[in-house]
Design a protein around this motif. Structure first.
Motif, PDB file in Angstrom:
ATOM      1  N   VAL A  36      -7.933  16.970  -6.269  1.00 27.73           N
ATOM      2  CA  VAL A  36      -6.699  16.782  -6.161  1.00 27.73           C
ATOM      3  C   VAL A  36      -6.410  15.264  -6.693  1.00 27.73           C
ATOM      4  CG1 VAL A  36      -6.356  15.974  -3.854  1.00 27.73           C
ATOM      5  CG2 VAL A  36      -4.435  17.281  -4.990  1.00 27.73           C
ATOM      6  N   LEU A  37      -7.228  14.244  -6.357  1.00 23.83           N
ATOM      7  CA  LEU A  37      -6.894  13.043  -7.029  1.00 23.83           C
ATOM      8  C   LEU A  37      -6.683  12.679  -8.328  1.00 23.83           C
ATOM      9  CD1 LEU A  37      -9.344  10.617  -4.949  1.00 23.83           C
ATOM     10  CD2 LEU A  37      -6.691  11.062  -4.459  1.00 23.83           C
ATOM     11  N   LEU A  38      -7.180  13.746  -9.302  1.00 22.34           N
ATOM     12  CA  LEU A  38      -7.211  13.724 -10.639  1.00 22.34           C
ATOM     13  C   LEU A  38      -5.845  14.025 -11.115  1.00 22.34           C
ATOM     14  CD1 LEU A  38     -10.842  15.285 -11.524  1.00 22.34           C
ATOM     15  CD2 LEU A  38     -10.080  12.619 -11.201  1.00 22.34           C
ATOM     16  N   GLN A  55      -4.347  -5.165   3.189  1.00 19.60           N
ATOM     17  CA  GLN A  55      -5.651  -5.188   2.672  1.00 19.60           C
ATOM     18  C   GLN A  55      -5.912  -5.513   1.139  1.00 19.60           C
ATOM     19  OE1 GLN A  55      -8.632  -4.814   4.788  1.00 19.60           O
ATOM     20  NE2 GLN A  55      -9.339  -6.031   2.986  1.00 19.60           N
ATOM     21  N   TRP A  56      -5.109  -4.960   0.305  1.00 14.85           N
ATOM     22  CA  TRP A  56      -5.103  -5.025  -1.237  1.00 14.85           C
ATOM     23  C   TRP A  56      -3.870  -5.581  -1.603  1.00 14.85           C
ATOM     24  CZ3 TRP A  56      -6.145  -0.711   1.641  1.00 14.85           C
ATOM     25  CH2 TRP A  56      -7.421  -0.535   1.922  1.00 14.85           C
ATOM     26  N   ASP A  57      -4.101  -6.235  -2.911  1.00 15.38           N
ATOM     27  CA  ASP A  57      -2.936  -6.790  -3.639  1.00 15.38           C
ATOM     28  C   ASP A  57      -2.676  -5.671  -4.704  1.00 15.38           C
ATOM     29  OD1 ASP A  57      -4.308  -7.241  -6.078  1.00 15.38           O
ATOM     30  OD2 ASP A  57      -4.658  -9.390  -5.581  1.00 15.38           O
ATOM     31  N   ALA A  58      -1.551  -5.808  -5.115  1.00 13.24           N
ATOM     32  CA  ALA A  58      -1.053  -4.605  -6.125  1.00 13.24           C
ATOM     33  C   ALA A  58      -1.930  -4.410  -7.293  1.00 13.24           C
ATOM     34  CB  ALA A  58       0.432  -5.188  -6.879  1.00 13.24           C
ATOM     35  N   PHE A  59      -2.638  -5.419  -7.922  1.00 18.94           N
ATOM     36  CA  PHE A  59      -3.408  -5.429  -8.917  1.00 18.94           C
ATOM     37  C   PHE A  59      -4.674  -4.559  -8.317  1.00 18.94           C
ATOM     38  CE2 PHE A  59      -0.978  -8.864 -10.415  1.00 18.94           C
ATOM     39  CZ  PHE A  59      -1.026  -8.634 -11.605  1.00 18.94           C
ATOM     40  N   GLU A  60      -5.434  -4.770  -6.887  1.00 23.45           N
ATOM     41  CA  GLU A  60      -6.339  -4.130  -6.724  1.00 23.45           C
ATOM     42  C   GLU A  60      -5.947  -2.657  -6.295  1.00 23.45           C
ATOM     43  OE1 GLU A  60      -8.683  -7.562  -4.278  1.00 23.45           O
ATOM     44  OE2 GLU A  60      -6.713  -7.062  -3.628  1.00 23.45           O
ATOM     45  N   VAL A  61      -4.683  -2.376  -5.836  1.00 25.40           N
ATOM     46  CA  VAL A  61      -4.319  -1.185  -5.530  1.00 25.40           C
ATOM     47  C   VAL A  61      -4.252  -0.301  -6.911  1.00 25.40           C
ATOM     48  CG1 VAL A  61      -2.437   0.431  -4.744  1.00 25.40           C
ATOM     49  CG2 VAL A  61      -3.047  -1.596  -3.276  1.00 25.40           C
ATOM     50  N   ALA A  62      -3.701  -0.899  -7.709  1.00 24.77           N
ATOM     51  CA  ALA A  62      -3.754   0.003  -9.142  1.00 24.77           C
ATOM     52  C   ALA A  62      -5.089   0.057  -9.586  1.00 24.77           C
ATOM     53  CB  ALA A  62      -3.016  -0.783 -10.125  1.00 24.77           C
ATOM     54  N   GLN A  63      -6.136  -0.733  -9.462  1.00 29.34           N
ATOM     55  CA  GLN A  63      -7.325  -0.806 -10.001  1.00 29.34           C
ATOM     56  C   GLN A  63      -8.109   0.503  -9.271  1.00 29.34           C
ATOM     57  OE1 GLN A  63      -8.554  -2.159 -12.662  1.00 29.34           O
ATOM     58  NE2 GLN A  63     -10.331  -0.743 -12.470  1.00 29.34           N
ATOM     59  N   LEU A  64      -8.014   0.339  -7.953  1.00 28.00           N
ATOM     60  CA  LEU A  64      -8.702   1.456  -6.945  1.00 28.00           C
ATOM     61  C   LEU A  64      -8.353   2.888  -7.563  1.00 28.00           C
ATOM     62  CD1 LEU A  64      -8.800  -0.152  -3.513  1.00 28.00           C
ATOM     63  CD2 LEU A  64     -10.596   0.622  -4.897  1.00 28.00           C
ATOM     64  N   ALA A  65      -6.819   2.803  -7.486  1.00 30.46           N
ATOM     65  CA  ALA A  65      -6.299   4.178  -7.671  1.00 30.46           C
ATOM     66  C   ALA A  65      -6.745   4.748  -9.138  1.00 30.46           C
ATOM     67  CB  ALA A  65      -4.757   4.091  -7.869  1.00 30.46           C
ATOM     68  N   THR A 272      -6.423  -0.090   7.817  1.00 27.59           N
ATOM     69  CA  THR A 272      -6.107   1.428   7.294  1.00 27.59           C
ATOM     70  C   THR A 272      -6.938   1.774   6.035  1.00 27.59           C
ATOM     71  OG1 THR A 272      -4.263   0.703   5.880  1.00 27.59           O
ATOM     72  CG2 THR A 272      -3.852   1.335   8.333  1.00 27.59           C
ATOM     73  N   PRO A 273      -7.138   3.082   5.795  1.00 24.25           N
ATOM     74  CA  PRO A 273      -7.762   3.651   4.719  1.00 24.25           C
ATOM     75  C   PRO A 273      -7.039   3.110   3.452  1.00 24.25           C
ATOM     76  CG  PRO A 273      -7.531   5.401   6.354  1.00 24.25           C
ATOM     77  CD  PRO A 273      -6.435   4.323   6.731  1.00 24.25           C
ATOM     78  N   ASN A 274      -7.813   3.089   2.456  1.00 29.51           N
ATOM     79  CA  ASN A 274      -7.147   2.673   1.087  1.00 29.51           C
ATOM     80  C   ASN A 274      -6.418   3.833   0.654  1.00 29.51           C
ATOM     81  OD1 ASN A 274      -8.619   4.289  -0.640  1.00 29.51           O
ATOM     82  ND2 ASN A 274     -10.059   2.555  -0.585  1.00 29.51           N
ATOM     83  N   HIS A 275      -5.508   3.816  -0.147  1.00 29.52           N
ATOM     84  CA  HIS A 275      -4.476   4.721  -0.665  1.00 29.52           C
ATOM     85  C   HIS A 275      -5.348   6.097  -1.059  1.00 29.52           C
ATOM     86  CE1 HIS A 275      -2.716   0.889  -0.955  1.00 29.52           C
ATOM     87  NE2 HIS A 275      -1.640   1.313  -0.702  1.00 29.52           N
ATOM     88  N   SER A 276      -6.293   5.786  -1.897  1.00 28.53           N
ATOM     89  CA  SER A 276      -6.930   7.007  -2.479  1.00 28.53           C
ATOM     90  C   SER A 276      -7.672   7.776  -1.238  1.00 28.53           C
ATOM     91  CB  SER A 276      -7.910   6.670  -3.405  1.00 28.53           C
ATOM     92  OG  SER A 276      -7.330   6.165  -4.603  1.00 28.53           O
ATOM     93  N   ASP A 277      -8.249   7.035  -0.388  1.00 27.97           N
ATOM     94  CA  ASP A 277      -9.166   7.716   0.923  1.00 27.97           C
ATOM     95  C   ASP A 277      -8.176   8.374   1.631  1.00 27.97           C
ATOM     96  OD1 ASP A 277     -11.719   7.001  -0.271  1.00 27.97           O
ATOM     97  OD2 ASP A 277     -11.613   4.915   1.188  1.00 27.97           O
ATOM     98  N   ALA A 278      -6.751   7.880   1.873  1.00 26.22           N
ATOM     99  CA  ALA A 278      -5.830   8.336   2.695  1.00 26.22           C
ATOM    100  C   ALA A 278      -5.344   9.541   2.131  1.00 26.22           C
ATOM    101  CB  ALA A 278      -4.676   7.367   2.691  1.00 26.22           C
TER     102      ALA A 278
END
Length: 313
Positions: A36-38, A55-65, A272-278
């Motif tokens: 479902v992440l795709l 935990q993460w800045d906006a650049f890191e959040v986008a990169q992880l996602a 908390t879990p990162n956005h994708s893990d959550a």
């Protein structure tokens, strides 16, 4: 104090003050995966910089996602617009993911301030998409918590204030998405009725299952909100946390229908879990509860796309 000017009580405690001294373990990237992440879109992604320990800045959040295959994210901050930040992330950060911003009408932007909406619309890049009614500074939340600090009002005696009406009109004029914030259920429905009359095409009922200090709606109120054209936000923790919240969230999705619900992470706090893990944790709960790929695709991909005015993939 109800009705206090957003510019008064400069020495009053802010909502984020209590978080400053919290000592929590860092978040751990579990690198969870699910189909479902795709192509998924997270409409509620908190990030640093912020006044909270993120935990993460906006650049890191986008990169992880992007690494997990998400199609897009909306950067969320309770205290400032994020359209300009979305422009920077798109230009200098992850290149293969859609990044949008928004605006929350809390005290740092002047509360229910039409000029703040106009600025977000005109911020470089034009990536502002969602306007949230007041959240942690809403009159409702502050009253419920018994706090004495600046507050933002949207109505008086059941009647929406002129500035609220102007904000709604701006949302309609610029094709933005309205999110109800942390107002009372009655205020949320009044806002949605007015928004529909004024031509707002996309509406979010902001996490109405998290608790009474937020917009805590009954099934009947949620059904009315859906009938008005709103989409019910189900935050990830509502599903992966054990107990009554999970039971109620599953009941709401079954009753209202996946066609009118969407899942967001609402994650980002340190610990908390990162956005994708959550999102994966929420998807696993839904699968275990009997929801199939069609319903998950609706709630993680198609409905969020509609709420941003994007074509379905």
């Amino acid at each position: 104090m109800a009705g206090t000017s957003v510019f008064a009580q400069s020495a009053a405690r802010t909502h984020w003050e209590a978080y400053k001294d919290r000592d929590v373990a860092p978040s751990v990237d579990q690198r969870l995966t699910d189909p479902v992440l795709l192509g998924a879109i997270d409409l509620h992604a908190h990030h640093a910089p912020d006044s909270y320990p993120r935990q993460w800045d906006a650049f890191e959040v986008a990169q992880l996602a992007q690494e997990r295959g998400l199609r897009g994210i909306v950067l969320k901050n309770h205290w400032t617009e994020t359209a300009g930040l979305a422009y920077l992330v798109r230009r200098y950060g992850a290149q293969d993911i859609e990044v949008f911003g928004g605006l929350t009408l809390d005290t740092p932007v002047g509360g229910m301030n039409p000029q703040a909406v106009r600025y977000m619309v005109d911020a470089t890049g034009g990536w502002g998409r969602i306007v949230w009614m007041p959240t942690h500074d809403s009159e409702h939340e502050i009253r419920f918590n018994g706090e004495d600090r600046p507050t933002v009002r949207v109505s008086e005696n059941g009647v929406l204030l002129p500035e609220t009406l102007e904000v709604i009109s701006l949302i309609a004029e610029h094709g933005l998405t309205l999110a109800t914030g942390h107002v009372t259920p009655e205020e949320a429905l009044t806002i949605m009725r007015e928004a529909k009359q004024r031509g707002v095409q996309r509406m979010i009922v902001t996490h109405p299952l998290l608790g009474p200090q937020f917009t805590y709606m009954s099934i009947e109120q949620l059904q009315e909100a859906a009938d008005l054209g709103g989409y019910i936000e189900i935050t990830s923790r509502t599903l992966w946390a054990d107990g009554e919240q999970r039971t109620r969230a599953l009941e709401v999705i079954r009753t209202i229908g996946a066609d009118r619900c969407f899942v967001s992470s609402d994650s980002g706090l340190t610990g908390t879990p990162n956005h994708s893990d959550a999102l994966v944790m929420a998807a696993r709960v839904l699968r275990d509860a009997g929801f199939g790929d069609r319903d998950l695709n609706r709630m993680f991909k198609e409905n969020p796309a509609r709420l941003l005015g994007l074509p379905a993939m």
